[in-house]
Design an enzyme around this catalytic site. Structure first.
Site, PDB file in Angstrom:
ATOM      1  N   ASP A  48      -6.617   2.355  -9.921  1.00 60.56           N
ATOM      2  CA  ASP A  48      -6.071   3.255  -8.890  1.00 60.56           C
ATOM      3  C   ASP A  48      -5.864   4.467  -9.995  1.00 60.56           C
ATOM      4  O   ASP A  48      -6.295   4.751 -10.878  1.00 60.56           O
ATOM      5  CB  ASP A  48      -4.989   2.680  -8.253  1.00 60.56           C
ATOM      6  CG  ASP A  48      -4.736   3.259  -6.877  1.00 60.56           C
ATOM      7  OD1 ASP A  48      -4.408   4.738  -6.668  1.00 60.56           O
ATOM      8  OD2 ASP A  48      -5.152   2.654  -5.934  1.00 60.56           O
ATOM      9  N   HIS A  82      -0.302   7.785  -5.407  1.00 58.54           N
ATOM     10  CA  HIS A  82      -1.123   6.478  -4.892  1.00 58.54           C
ATOM     11  C   HIS A  82      -0.992   5.192  -5.363  1.00 58.54           C
ATOM     12  O   HIS A  82      -0.890   4.187  -4.812  1.00 58.54           O
ATOM     13  CB  HIS A  82      -2.359   7.258  -4.453  1.00 58.54           C
ATOM     14  CG  HIS A  82      -3.354   6.217  -3.598  1.00 58.54           C
ATOM     15  ND1 HIS A  82      -3.924   5.422  -4.566  1.00 58.54           N
ATOM     16  CD2 HIS A  82      -3.520   6.240  -2.540  1.00 58.54           C
ATOM     17  CE1 HIS A  82      -4.927   4.783  -3.425  1.00 58.54           C
ATOM     18  NE2 HIS A  82      -4.471   5.253  -2.094  1.00 58.54           N
ATOM     19  N   ASN A 174     -11.294   5.411   5.266  1.00 60.85           N
ATOM     20  CA  ASN A 174     -10.303   6.101   6.425  1.00 60.85           C
ATOM     21  C   ASN A 174     -11.090   7.095   7.106  1.00 60.85           C
ATOM     22  O   ASN A 174     -10.589   8.103   7.605  1.00 60.85           O
ATOM     23  CB  ASN A 174      -9.111   6.890   5.903  1.00 60.85           C
ATOM     24  CG  ASN A 174      -8.109   6.059   5.076  1.00 60.85           C
ATOM     25  OD1 ASN A 174      -8.307   4.836   5.319  1.00 60.85           O
ATOM     26  ND2 ASN A 174      -7.345   6.387   4.337  1.00 60.85           N
ATOM     27  N   SER A 235      -6.141   2.151   2.109  1.00 63.86           N
ATOM     28  CA  SER A 235      -5.493   2.005   0.840  1.00 63.86           C
ATOM     29  C   SER A 235      -4.139   1.191   0.854  1.00 63.86           C
ATOM     30  O   SER A 235      -3.761   0.724  -0.174  1.00 63.86           O
ATOM     31  CB  SER A 235      -4.944   3.483   0.294  1.00 63.86           C
ATOM     32  OG  SER A 235      -6.294   4.043  -0.383  1.00 63.86           O
TER      33      SER A 235
END
Ligand code: CA
Ligand code: CA
Length: 297
Positions: A48, A82, A174, A235
Protein backbone atom coordinates in the site's frame (compact mmCIF):
# COMPACT_ATOMS: atom_id res chain seq x y z
CA UNK A 1 -0.41 1.72 -16.54
CA UNK A 2 -1.02 2.82 -12.96
CA UNK A 3 -2.52 1.18 -9.89
CA UNK A 4 -4.38 3.27 -7.37
CA UNK A 5 -5.99 3.06 -3.96
CA UNK A 6 -9.67 2.16 -3.71
CA UNK A 7 -11.11 4.45 -1.06
CA UNK A 8 -12.54 7.83 -0.17
CA UNK A 9 -11.80 9.76 3.07
CA UNK A 10 -14.92 10.74 5.02
CA UNK A 11 -13.60 12.14 8.30
CA UNK A 12 -10.28 12.60 10.14
CA UNK A 13 -9.81 12.78 13.93
CA UNK A 14 -6.48 13.99 15.30
CA UNK A 15 -7.12 12.90 18.87
CA UNK A 16 -7.19 9.28 20.05
CA UNK A 17 -10.59 8.54 21.58
CA UNK A 18 -11.29 5.80 24.10
CA UNK A 19 -11.07 2.46 22.37
CA UNK A 20 -14.03 1.40 20.26
CA UNK A 21 -14.67 -1.58 18.01
CA UNK A 22 -15.65 -0.59 14.48
CA UNK A 23 -18.99 -1.92 13.21
CA UNK A 24 -17.21 -3.92 10.52
CA UNK A 25 -14.95 -5.73 12.97
CA UNK A 26 -18.09 -6.62 14.97
CA UNK A 27 -20.07 -7.79 11.95
CA UNK A 28 -17.42 -10.30 10.84
CA UNK A 29 -17.62 -11.58 14.46
CA UNK A 30 -13.90 -11.19 15.18
CA UNK A 31 -14.44 -10.35 18.90
CA UNK A 32 -16.19 -13.71 19.41
CA UNK A 33 -13.02 -15.50 18.31
CA UNK A 34 -10.46 -13.46 20.27
CA UNK A 35 -10.56 -15.87 23.21
CA UNK A 36 -9.27 -18.54 20.79
CA UNK A 37 -6.85 -16.38 18.77
CA UNK A 38 -6.01 -12.78 18.03
CA UNK A 39 -3.91 -13.71 15.00
CA UNK A 40 -0.73 -14.70 16.82
CA UNK A 41 2.00 -16.10 14.58
CA UNK A 42 0.46 -14.97 11.29
CA UNK A 43 2.46 -12.67 9.00
CA UNK A 44 0.55 -10.30 6.73
CA UNK A 45 2.10 -8.17 4.00
CA UNK A 46 0.19 -4.98 3.29
CA UNK A 47 1.15 -3.61 -0.13
CA UNK A 48 0.00 0.00 0.00
CA UNK A 49 1.12 3.60 0.67
CA UNK A 50 3.26 2.56 3.66
CA UNK A 51 2.30 2.97 7.31
CA UNK A 52 2.64 5.42 10.19
CA UNK A 53 5.45 3.47 11.92
CA UNK A 54 5.04 5.37 15.20
CA UNK A 55 1.26 5.13 15.49
CA UNK A 56 0.60 4.07 19.12
CA UNK A 57 -2.19 1.75 17.95
CA UNK A 58 0.00 0.01 15.33
CA UNK A 59 3.66 0.32 16.27
CA UNK A 60 4.13 -2.93 18.20
CA UNK A 61 2.58 -5.02 15.42
CA UNK A 62 4.79 -3.63 12.63
CA UNK A 63 7.57 -6.16 12.18
CA UNK A 64 9.23 -4.91 9.02
CA UNK A 65 8.81 -2.52 6.12
CA UNK A 66 10.35 -1.64 2.79
CA UNK A 67 9.85 1.08 0.21
CA UNK A 68 9.49 0.03 -3.44
CA UNK A 69 8.52 3.46 -4.78
CA UNK A 70 10.83 6.13 -6.15
CA UNK A 71 10.08 8.87 -3.60
CA UNK A 72 11.18 9.27 0.05
CA UNK A 73 12.92 5.94 -0.39
CA UNK A 74 14.79 6.04 2.92
CA UNK A 75 11.62 5.12 4.83
CA UNK A 76 8.25 3.40 4.42
CA UNK A 77 6.28 6.19 6.09
CA UNK A 78 2.70 6.63 4.92
CA UNK A 79 2.23 10.29 3.94
CA UNK A 80 -1.11 9.52 2.29
CA UNK A 81 -3.07 7.86 5.11
CA UNK A 82 -4.56 4.93 3.18
CA UNK A 83 -1.95 2.33 4.14
CA UNK A 84 -2.19 3.23 7.84
CA UNK A 85 -5.97 2.84 7.66
CA UNK A 86 -5.70 -0.62 6.11
CA UNK A 87 -3.06 -1.62 8.71
CA UNK A 88 -5.40 -0.70 11.58
CA UNK A 89 -8.29 -2.69 10.14
CA UNK A 90 -6.09 -5.79 10.23
CA UNK A 91 -4.03 -5.27 13.36
CA UNK A 92 -4.76 -2.17 15.47
CA UNK A 93 -3.75 -3.09 19.00
CA UNK A 94 -6.22 -4.04 21.72
CA UNK A 95 -5.27 -1.40 24.33
CA UNK A 96 -7.26 1.52 25.76
CA UNK A 97 -7.16 3.90 22.78
CA UNK A 98 -8.53 4.19 19.27
CA UNK A 99 -9.65 1.01 17.56
CA UNK A 100 -9.02 -2.73 17.51
CA UNK A 101 -8.12 -4.61 14.35
CA UNK A 102 -9.71 -7.89 13.28
CA UNK A 103 -6.50 -9.76 14.21
CA UNK A 104 -4.91 -7.48 16.83
CA UNK A 105 -1.89 -9.71 17.49
CA UNK A 106 -0.96 -10.49 13.90
CA UNK A 107 2.38 -9.36 12.45
CA UNK A 108 2.51 -6.68 9.78
CA UNK A 109 5.00 -6.50 6.92
CA UNK A 110 4.65 -3.17 5.17
CA UNK A 111 5.54 -3.00 1.48
CA UNK A 112 5.27 0.58 0.34
CA UNK A 113 4.37 0.11 -3.33
CA UNK A 114 2.16 3.18 -3.79
CA UNK A 115 3.52 6.71 -3.63
CA UNK A 116 2.28 9.59 -1.54
CA UNK A 117 -0.29 10.41 -4.25
CA UNK A 118 -1.83 6.94 -3.78
CA UNK A 119 -0.67 5.50 -7.08
CA UNK A 120 2.07 3.11 -8.09
CA UNK A 121 3.68 1.25 -10.97
CA UNK A 122 3.43 -2.40 -11.97
CA UNK A 123 7.13 -2.79 -11.25
CA UNK A 124 6.87 -1.48 -7.66
CA UNK A 125 4.04 -3.88 -6.91
CA UNK A 126 5.86 -6.86 -8.45
CA UNK A 127 8.87 -6.03 -6.25
CA UNK A 128 6.61 -5.80 -3.23
CA UNK A 129 5.06 -9.20 -3.99
CA UNK A 130 8.51 -10.78 -4.39
CA UNK A 131 9.61 -9.25 -1.08
CA UNK A 132 6.53 -10.68 0.64
CA UNK A 133 7.41 -14.13 -0.77
CA UNK A 134 10.99 -13.77 0.53
CA UNK A 135 9.67 -12.78 3.96
CA UNK A 136 7.49 -15.93 3.92
CA UNK A 137 4.32 -14.11 4.84
CA UNK A 138 1.04 -16.02 5.16
CA UNK A 139 -1.20 -13.39 3.56
CA UNK A 140 -0.80 -10.49 1.12
CA UNK A 141 -3.45 -7.74 1.36
CA UNK A 142 -3.76 -5.45 -1.64
CA UNK A 143 -6.21 -2.56 -1.38
CA UNK A 144 -5.27 -1.38 -4.84
CA UNK A 145 -6.39 -1.94 -8.36
CA UNK A 146 -6.00 -1.25 -12.01
CA UNK A 147 -8.89 -1.13 -14.49
CA UNK A 148 -7.01 -3.06 -17.21
CA UNK A 149 -5.07 -6.35 -17.06
CA UNK A 150 -1.51 -5.37 -16.06
CA UNK A 151 -0.01 -8.18 -18.13
CA UNK A 152 1.90 -11.42 -17.85
CA UNK A 153 4.83 -10.39 -15.63
CA UNK A 154 2.43 -9.08 -13.02
CA UNK A 155 0.25 -12.18 -13.19
CA UNK A 156 3.38 -14.34 -12.90
CA UNK A 157 4.29 -12.60 -9.62
CA UNK A 158 0.78 -13.27 -8.29
CA UNK A 159 1.01 -16.93 -9.35
CA UNK A 160 4.42 -17.26 -7.70
CA UNK A 161 3.05 -15.94 -4.39
CA UNK A 162 0.06 -18.28 -4.66
CA UNK A 163 2.33 -21.26 -5.33
CA UNK A 164 4.44 -20.22 -2.32
CA UNK A 165 1.35 -20.83 -0.17
CA UNK A 166 0.40 -17.20 0.37
CA UNK A 167 -3.29 -16.26 0.53
CA UNK A 168 -3.74 -13.14 -1.63
CA UNK A 169 -6.64 -10.81 -0.91
CA UNK A 170 -7.44 -7.94 -3.31
CA UNK A 171 -9.99 -5.12 -3.69
CA UNK A 172 -12.51 -5.44 -6.51
CA UNK A 173 -12.50 -1.64 -7.02
CA UNK A 174 -14.80 1.33 -6.50
CA UNK A 175 -15.92 2.31 -9.99
CA UNK A 176 -19.29 0.53 -10.03
CA UNK A 177 -18.01 -1.40 -13.05
CA UNK A 178 -16.20 -4.68 -13.77
CA UNK A 179 -13.71 -6.09 -11.24
CA UNK A 180 -10.19 -4.63 -11.54
CA UNK A 181 -6.80 -6.32 -11.30
CA UNK A 182 -5.25 -8.09 -9.40
CA UNK A 183 -8.68 -8.99 -7.90
CA UNK A 184 -9.82 -10.42 -11.25
CA UNK A 185 -7.12 -13.10 -11.25
CA UNK A 186 -8.36 -16.48 -10.05
CA UNK A 187 -5.42 -16.77 -7.61
CA UNK A 188 -6.68 -13.86 -5.51
CA UNK A 189 -9.66 -13.59 -3.18
CA UNK A 190 -11.61 -10.68 -4.70
CA UNK A 191 -13.38 -8.61 -2.04
CA UNK A 192 -16.36 -6.31 -2.55
CA UNK A 193 -17.83 -3.89 0.00
CA UNK A 194 -21.11 -3.80 1.92
CA UNK A 195 -22.56 -1.06 4.13
CA UNK A 196 -23.97 -1.31 7.67
CA UNK A 197 -27.32 -2.52 6.30
CA UNK A 198 -25.34 -5.30 4.54
CA UNK A 199 -26.33 -3.85 1.18
CA UNK A 200 -23.91 -3.90 -1.74
CA UNK A 201 -22.03 -0.57 -1.58
CA UNK A 202 -23.03 1.54 -4.57
CA UNK A 203 -19.39 2.04 -5.62
CA UNK A 204 -18.32 -1.61 -5.28
CA UNK A 205 -17.46 -3.30 -8.58
CA UNK A 206 -19.35 -6.41 -9.67
CA UNK A 207 -19.02 -9.54 -11.78
CA UNK A 208 -18.40 -13.26 -11.58
CA UNK A 209 -14.88 -12.62 -10.22
CA UNK A 210 -16.22 -11.27 -6.88
CA UNK A 211 -15.47 -13.96 -4.30
CA UNK A 212 -16.71 -12.46 -1.05
CA UNK A 213 -18.05 -9.29 0.58
CA UNK A 214 -16.89 -7.47 3.70
CA UNK A 215 -17.69 -4.22 5.55
CA UNK A 216 -16.35 -1.28 3.53
CA UNK A 217 -18.50 1.79 4.26
CA UNK A 218 -17.83 4.28 7.12
CA UNK A 219 -14.97 2.20 8.48
CA UNK A 220 -13.14 3.75 11.40
CA UNK A 221 -9.42 2.98 11.74
CA UNK A 222 -5.91 4.35 12.27
CA UNK A 223 -4.58 7.05 9.94
CA UNK A 224 -1.35 8.95 9.24
CA UNK A 225 0.48 11.05 11.89
CA UNK A 226 -1.02 9.18 14.82
CA UNK A 227 -4.57 10.12 13.87
CA UNK A 228 -7.77 8.17 13.17
CA UNK A 229 -10.17 8.42 10.24
CA UNK A 230 -13.35 7.09 8.73
CA UNK A 231 -12.98 5.85 5.14
CA UNK A 232 -15.11 3.96 2.63
CA UNK A 233 -14.03 1.63 -0.13
CA UNK A 234 -13.33 -1.91 -1.23
CA UNK A 235 -9.91 -0.89 0.14
CA UNK A 236 -11.40 -1.27 3.62
CA UNK A 237 -13.27 -4.51 2.88
CA UNK A 238 -10.00 -6.11 1.74
CA UNK A 239 -7.98 -5.83 5.00
CA UNK A 240 -11.18 -6.76 6.89
CA UNK A 241 -11.08 -10.04 4.96
CA UNK A 242 -7.30 -10.42 5.35
CA UNK A 243 -7.74 -10.04 9.12
CA UNK A 244 -10.43 -12.72 9.19
CA UNK A 245 -8.19 -15.11 7.25
CA UNK A 246 -5.34 -14.31 9.67
CA UNK A 247 -7.58 -15.44 12.55
CA UNK A 248 -8.42 -18.65 10.67
CA UNK A 249 -4.77 -19.43 9.87
CA UNK A 250 -3.69 -18.65 13.43
CA UNK A 251 -6.40 -20.90 14.82
CA UNK A 252 -5.40 -23.73 12.47
CA UNK A 253 -1.75 -23.38 13.60
CA UNK A 254 -2.86 -23.59 17.22
CA UNK A 255 -4.64 -26.88 16.64
CA UNK A 256 -1.71 -28.21 14.60
CA UNK A 257 -3.26 -27.84 11.18
CA UNK A 258 -2.62 -25.76 8.08
CA UNK A 259 -4.45 -24.74 4.91
CA UNK A 260 -3.33 -23.96 1.38
CA UNK A 261 -4.57 -20.82 -0.38
CA UNK A 262 -6.92 -23.01 -2.44
CA UNK A 263 -8.35 -24.57 0.72
CA UNK A 264 -8.86 -21.11 2.23
CA UNK A 265 -10.61 -19.98 -0.97
CA UNK A 266 -12.90 -23.02 -0.79
CA UNK A 267 -13.70 -22.35 2.88
CA UNK A 268 -14.52 -18.71 2.08
CA UNK A 269 -16.76 -19.80 -0.80
CA UNK A 270 -18.60 -22.44 1.24
CA UNK A 271 -18.87 -20.69 4.61
CA UNK A 272 -19.75 -17.08 3.89
CA UNK A 273 -23.15 -15.71 4.80
CA UNK A 274 -25.23 -15.57 1.62
CA UNK A 275 -26.53 -12.12 0.68
CA UNK A 276 -28.76 -10.89 -2.15
CA UNK A 277 -29.99 -13.47 -4.62
CA UNK A 278 -29.54 -17.06 -3.44
CA UNK A 279 -26.05 -18.46 -3.92
CA UNK A 280 -22.95 -16.96 -5.53
CA UNK A 281 -23.89 -13.76 -7.35
CA UNK A 282 -22.20 -10.88 -9.19
CA UNK A 283 -22.80 -8.29 -6.44
CA UNK A 284 -21.83 -10.14 -3.26
CA UNK A 285 -19.88 -13.14 -4.54
CA UNK A 286 -20.42 -15.92 -2.01
CA UNK A 287 -21.69 -13.46 0.60
CA UNK A 288 -20.41 -11.83 3.78
CA UNK A 289 -17.13 -13.08 5.29
CA UNK A 290 -17.61 -14.34 8.85
CA UNK A 291 -14.83 -15.73 11.02
CA UNK A 292 -17.18 -17.56 13.37
CA UNK A 293 -18.60 -19.61 10.49
CA UNK A 294 -15.13 -20.22 9.04
CA UNK A 295 -13.76 -21.59 12.30
CA UNK A 296 -16.80 -23.20 13.87
CA UNK A 297 -18.69 -24.21 10.76
CA1 CA B 1 -6.51 0.22 20.23
CA1 CA C 1 -25.93 -14.38 -2.94
Amino acid sequence: MKFSIESEVLQILSEAPNQVIDWGVSVVQAPQIWSLTKGEGVKIAILDTGVDPNHPDLKDNIKKGKNFTTTNTSDFVDRQGHGSHCAGIIAAIDNSIGVVGVAPKSELYIGKVLGDDGSGSIQSIIEGINWAIDEQVDIISMSLGCSADPGQSFHDAIKKAHEAGIVIVAATGNENTHVGWPAAYEETIAVGAVNQSLEHAAFSNFGSEVDVSAPGVDIYSTYKNGSYAKLSGTSMATPMTAGVIALVLSYLKKIGRAATPDQIMKLVQERSVDLGTTGDDDSFGNGLINVFKLIKG
